[in-house]
Design a protein around this motif. Structure first.
Motif, PDB file in Angstrom:
ATOM      1  N   GLY A  38     -57.989  24.332-116.348  1.00 42.56           N
ATOM      2  CA  GLY A  38     -59.294  23.812-116.750  1.00 42.56           C
ATOM      3  C   GLY A  38     -59.363  23.444-118.217  1.00 42.56           C
ATOM      4  N   LEU A  39     -58.203  23.291-118.864  1.00 42.42           N
ATOM      5  CA  LEU A  39     -58.203  22.874-120.270  1.00 42.42           C
ATOM      6  C   LEU A  39     -58.256  21.358-120.397  1.00 42.42           C
ATOM      7  N   ARG A  40     -57.840  20.663-119.355  1.00 46.00           N
ATOM      8  CA  ARG A  40     -57.885  19.203-119.394  1.00 46.00           C
ATOM      9  C   ARG A  40     -58.497  18.660-118.117  1.00 46.00           C
ATOM     10  N   GLU A  56     -52.234  22.814-117.693  1.00 40.33           N
ATOM     11  CA  GLU A  56     -53.508  22.701-118.413  1.00 40.33           C
ATOM     12  C   GLU A  56     -54.610  22.139-117.517  1.00 40.33           C
TER      13      GLU A  56
END
Ligand code: ADP
Ligand code: MG
Lengths: 355, 305
Positions: B56-58, B52
């Protein structure tokens, strides 16, 4: 833009396969209209009956034509026994008893037991008396015109039921659908997946918004279609098309309320409960189901801060009271302003993800 | 830090903490373009969190990641069309058919519908095009999810435990698909908690536990470097344990669990010679080291799936 269209289409297809959704957005509010329409049919315009006790000049001097005209809203029967007449008024058989107590002096007995009927009969008798006054002062008599006024002033149930229930339907679908879509998308990780696609947040929010606006338009069309059936007898006046911008701005306003509720809700159920907690009390306090004219003063005060109340009132104005842009614009402006403020707040609270 | 042109991913010192849990604890790795890279570790090792961060989700608490020369955080619209992601749990629109799901994702990426149809056929779902996603089997749903991740022809593909929960047949079918995707020239990063899967599919694996990378390298190299004993087994009772121990001495560790007689040895020749002499070669099995041994060696404990 492309994202907006593909998401809107996906959402429409997905929703249209959901029977519950179809039922609650279109059929359920319509059922209320059909039901209330039947229940209240002729309710507020219920024929009033007045007992004439002894000679009453205004009534006795009427021509046959005038009497017939009056008969459409008010039945006058003769009952010279005052005690008997009063008993009938008290137990609700008749709405009032009219006596002439001197020259130019009338006494109307009515029961406070049913405020609606009391107010109606007072209003009707007043109109009759004023009419006779005008004749006495030598102005041209206008019986037909006056009785027509009598009918217009007494709001028919369908005239407040249509805007009231339509407002409630729009508020419900507005508060529910957009918020619920975003909460469901978040919980089902679709938002997370969309975050990985080259689409903007605006497209993601615009899609459920557009679908909800479309629903509001369909609701409006269905409601007006049904209410104007001869059986229900709503007659649209002048600028009734103003109901469309009213409904759209109302829908936007309620979506922003739902969006705010949805920002806090973790699950669809929580969002649904929150929306219901907002909409249902608001509908009652706004007079969506019955007019607030006889409600306690504080309810009428509370109604003034309810967007739903203003929406319904403005729709009633443009749909059946012959009012125009002047009546609609302030409400449209107010609804849009509230929507803008709430939207800004919700966007600040927006989350793509649960964690 | 600038990744060289050859690197699909470089990560340096990634850390992420959730409350008391240090989910990712200093992960550095680099993946070459075209490579099939595996992140291997038991549940809770921090694989998903690492992925993640890369996608680039976190936002990592510390450290930097570079994908195809771009920073994934904050949300980077230049990078998004170049990567494809299959999330650990499938994310489908409710009540849409397989074809509609794929068409929706295709148009989100500005890809034509023809391509969506091709993709559906490619993952073997052509005959389920009209089936709503909820009604697909586990393996079919994973395939659809992979199709959605690939529909825009990304250069870099992330797959988070794509085979978990599938039956062996479906797993093997999916492996074929994953190999094809890699053979197309795409870089594939896969997480898995199946050791055999990592060993079979990946060019290189990083073994992960408790948020750290313990070792990174080609599976064969990791196993070889381990210098693990060869395990030779024959049916139980082919030879008595005492006799074997007497003959082989320190050269092998001998155990008999009532089913198999197992020798763990670094000089397999002497064991095989002994078994041959006694005519006990029926049902012989020889097994070299595996990633399981690597894990055991690295962590000091048995691998738990
Ligand atoms: N959103 C989260 N909030 C809190 N803890 C989390 C969250 N996601 C993962 N964790 C914890 O972080 C650790 C690593 O999880 P994860 O990255 O999902 O591991 P894996 O994918 O290897 O199973 C686990 O202990 C997990 O419980
Ligand atoms: Mg995981």
């Amino acid at each position: 833009m492309k994202a907006f269209f593909s998401l809107s289409r996906a959402l429409l297809v997905s929703n249209s396969r959901d029977r519950t959704w179809l039922f609650f957005t279109v059929l359920f509010p319509l059922m209320f209209l059909l039901l209330f329409g039947v229940l209240f049919k002729g309710g507020a315009t219920a024929h009033s009956t007045v007992l004439q006790v002894g000679p009453v000049r205004v009534l006795d001097s009427m021509t046959a034509a005038q009497r017939a005209e009056l008969g459409r809203t008010l039945t006058v029967r003769r009952d010279d026994d005052l005690a008997d007449a009063l008993r009938k008024v008290r137990d609700g058989t008749d709405d009032g008893a009219l006596q002439q107590t001197g020259s130019g002096q009338l006494l109307l007995h009515f029961s406070a037991g049913d405020q609606t009927r009391a107010a109606t009969v007072q209003g009707l008798v007043q109109v009759v008396v004023q009419q006779t006054d005008q004749e006495a002062t030598g102005r041209p008599p206008a019986w037909t015109l006056t009785t027509a006024q009598v009918e217009d002033q007494s709001v028919k149930p369908i005239q407040y039921l249509t805007p009231g229930l339509l407002g409630w339907a729009v508020a419900t679908s507005g508060t529910f659908s957009a918020a619920l879509t975003l909460v469901a998308w978040r919980r089902k990780r679709i938002l997370r997946r969309l975050r990985l696609a080259p689409v903007g947040l605006s497209g993601v929010i615009a899609a459920p918004t557009a679908v909800t606006l479309l629903v509001a338009l369909v609701q409006t069309a269905v409601f007006l279609g049904v209410a104007t059936l001869p059986y229900y007898g709503l007659r649209l006046t002048g600028d009734w098309w103003l109901a469309v911008p009213l409904v759209l701005s109302g829908s936007l306003c309620f979506m922003s309320i739902g969006l705010l509720a949805g920002s806090f809700a973790k699950t669809e159920n929580a969002a649904q409960s929150a929306a219901q907690l907002i909409v249902l009390p608001m509908a009652f306090l706004s007079g969506s189901f019955f007019p607030l004219d006889y409600a306690p003063g504080w309810v009428q005060d509370v109604a003034q801060v309810m967007p739903l109340h203003h929406l319904a009132a403005a729709m009633q104005d443009v749909l059946s009271r012959g009012k125009g842009v002047d009546a609609a614009l302030p409400t449209i402006g107010g609804l849009l302003a509230l929507a803008a403020v709430l939207c800004v707040v919700s966007l600040r609270l927006f989350r793509w993800d649960d964690t | 830090m600038t990744g060289d042109d050859d690197a699909a991913i470089t990560a340096d010192g990634l850390r992420k903490r959730y409350g008391a849990v240090q989910a990712v604890d200093g992960v550095s790795l680099s993946v070459r373009r075209g490579e099939f890279f595996g992140l291997l570790g038991p549940n809770g090792a921090g694989k998903t969190t690492t992925l993640e961060i890369l996608e680039g989700l976190r936002e990592p608490d510390e450290g930097t990641a570079t994908l195809l020369g771009e920073r994934p955080w904050p949300r980077n619209p230049r990078l998004l069309p170049r990567i494809g992601v299959q999330l650990q749990a499938s994310a489908f629109f409710e009540r849409l058919t397989a074809r509609e799901q794929l068409a929706t994702f295709a148009s989100l990426y500005g890809v034509g519908l023809r391509r969506a149809e091709e993709m559906l056929a490619r993952v073997g779902l052509a005959e389920f095009a009209g089936t709503q996603a909820e009604r697909l089997s586990g393996g079919q749903a994973q395939r659809l999810s992979i199709a959605c991740a690939l529909v825009h022809e990304p250069e870099l593909v992330f797959l988070d435990e794509p085979t978990t929960g599938l039956d062996p047949q479906a797993r093997r079918n999916l492996w074929d698909l994953l190999r094809e995707i890699n053979a197309d020239g795409r870089t594939v990063v896969l997480t898995t908690h199946y050791l055999d899967e990592a060993e079979i599919l990946c060019d290189r694996v990083a073994v992960m536990d408790h948020g750290r990378l313990l070792r990174t390298g080609a599976p064969a190299a990791l196993i070889r470097e381990l210098d693990a004993p060869t395990r030779i087994s024959v049916p139980s009772g082919a030879l008595s344990v005492d006799e074997a121990r007497t003959v082989l001495g320190e050269g092998a560790q001998t155990t008999d669990d009532g089913v198999s007689l197992v020798f763990a040895t670094r000089s397999p020749a002497s064991v095989l010679a002994l078994l041959g002499e006694r005519g006990a070669l029926n049902g012989l099995e020889v097994r070299g080291g595996t990633l399981e041994d690597v894990f055991l060696h690295l962590t000091g404990r048995e691998y738990r799936e």
